[in-house]
Design a protein around this motif. Structure first.
Motif, short mmCIF file in Angstrom:
data_model
loop_
_atom_site.label_atom_id
_atom_site.label_comp_id
_atom_site.label_asym_id
_atom_site.label_seq_id
_atom_site.Cartn_x
_atom_site.Cartn_y
_atom_site.Cartn_z
N VAL A 1 -11.54 9.93 -2.38
CA VAL A 1 -10.18 10.32 -2.31
C VAL A 1 -9.55 8.64 -3.08
O VAL A 1 -10.06 7.19 -2.19
CB VAL A 1 -9.74 10.12 -0.76
N PRO A 2 -8.86 8.13 -3.40
CA PRO A 2 -8.02 7.05 -3.75
C PRO A 2 -7.11 6.00 -2.40
O PRO A 2 -7.07 7.15 -1.53
CB PRO A 2 -6.46 7.36 -4.72
N ARG A 3 -7.86 4.93 -2.40
CA ARG A 3 -7.06 4.30 -1.63
C ARG A 3 -5.54 4.25 -0.65
O ARG A 3 -5.44 4.82 0.17
CB ARG A 3 -7.12 2.84 -1.58
N ARG B 1 -7.81 1.46 6.52
CA ARG B 1 -8.01 2.87 6.07
C ARG B 1 -9.96 2.04 6.09
O ARG B 1 -10.67 2.82 5.67
CB ARG B 1 -7.35 2.81 4.82
N ASP B 2 -9.65 0.67 5.91
CA ASP B 2 -11.26 0.27 4.94
C ASP B 2 -11.11 -0.72 5.40
O ASP B 2 -10.06 -2.08 6.18
CB ASP B 2 -12.07 0.19 3.89
N PRO B 3 -12.46 -2.02 4.98
CA PRO B 3 -11.87 -3.64 4.89
C PRO B 3 -11.29 -4.27 4.59
O PRO B 3 -9.89 -5.54 5.36
CB PRO B 3 -13.58 -4.58 4.57
N GLN B 4 -9.92 -3.63 3.48
CA GLN B 4 -9.05 -4.21 3.12
C GLN B 4 -8.31 -5.04 3.45
O GLN B 4 -7.43 -5.84 3.69
CB GLN B 4 -8.74 -4.26 1.86
N ASP B 5 -8.00 -3.51 4.78
CA ASP B 5 -7.00 -4.02 5.24
C ASP B 5 -7.60 -4.84 6.16
O ASP B 5 -5.98 -5.90 6.57
CB ASP B 5 -6.48 -2.62 6.27
N VAL B 6 -7.81 -5.31 7.24
CA VAL B 6 -8.35 -5.72 8.34
C VAL B 6 -8.53 -7.50 7.55
O VAL B 6 -7.67 -8.49 8.02
CB VAL B 6 -9.84 -5.36 8.59
N GLU B 7 -8.62 -7.53 5.71
CA GLU B 7 -9.04 -9.43 5.32
C GLU B 7 -7.39 -9.53 5.32
O GLU B 7 -6.75 -10.41 5.10
CB GLU B 7 -10.02 -9.42 3.97
N ARG C 1 -14.44 -17.07 3.74
CA ARG C 1 -15.11 -15.83 3.54
C ARG C 1 -14.60 -15.08 4.99
O ARG C 1 -13.28 -15.55 5.73
CB ARG C 1 -16.10 -16.18 4.35
N THR C 2 -14.96 -14.00 5.02
CA THR C 2 -14.52 -12.95 5.44
C THR C 2 -14.96 -11.99 6.05
O THR C 2 -16.49 -11.37 5.27
CB THR C 2 -13.19 -11.74 5.52
N LEU D 1 -12.29 0.78 16.39
CA LEU D 1 -11.52 -1.18 16.08
C LEU D 1 -12.01 -1.89 15.66
O LEU D 1 -13.21 -1.57 15.05
CB LEU D 1 -11.21 -1.46 17.76
N TRP D 2 -11.21 -1.81 14.59
CA TRP D 2 -11.44 -2.70 13.94
C TRP D 2 -11.24 -4.35 13.75
O TRP D 2 -10.54 -4.70 14.08
CB TRP D 2 -10.55 -2.33 12.07
#
Length: 132
Positions: A23-25, A57-63, A86-87, A95-96
């Motif tokens: 599924v596209p992000r 949705r994924d780590p990108q949102d947290v970053e 770094r992240t 919970l992210w």
């Protein structure tokens, strides 16, 4: 034969799952709940941002959340730029948590992962991402 059937069924299920289109992000549900930023000055211009959120949705949102915090922090301190070092991101039970480290500076720092604090902060505000 009864031993082979469950294994065969598992193989078929695995093969079908592998064929599924990712599924596209942009089509994934995104209902973020931002749960705060903790800022830690590590040394001079070196800063850690600990962020927490739900609904990523994924780590990108947290970053991205941490990047927004870094941009606002740089502005508050009178600097115009930040450089990402770094992240790390972890997720547990929805919970992210992210731990991002940036350097902040008045001039554009060397490196590939630099951000213009004002431009980034504007983008974050337009996208409803809270900052420090």
């Amino acid at each position: 034969m009864s031993v082979r059937r469950p294994i065969a069924a598992l193989a078929v299920i695995s093969a079908l799952a592998a064929c599924a289109e990712p599924v596209p992000r942009g089509e994934l549900p995104f209902t973020p709940v931002y749960q705060g930023v903790e800022t830690r000055l590590l040394d001079g211009d070196l800063v850690s941002f600990l962020v927490a959120m739900r609904g990523a949705r994924d780590p990108q949102d947290v970053e991205r959340y941490a990047e927004c915090a870094a941009a606002q922090y740089a502005i508050i301190r009178g600097y115009g730029f930040a450089r990402h070092l770094r992240t790390t991101v972890e997720e547990e039970a929805g919970l992210w948590r992210g731990d991002a480290v940036y350097t902040i500076s008045a001039a554009l720092p060397a490196g590939l992962k630099t951000i213009d604090a004002e431009v980034t902060a504007l983008s974050c505000a337009e996208n409803g991402i809270p900052m420090v």
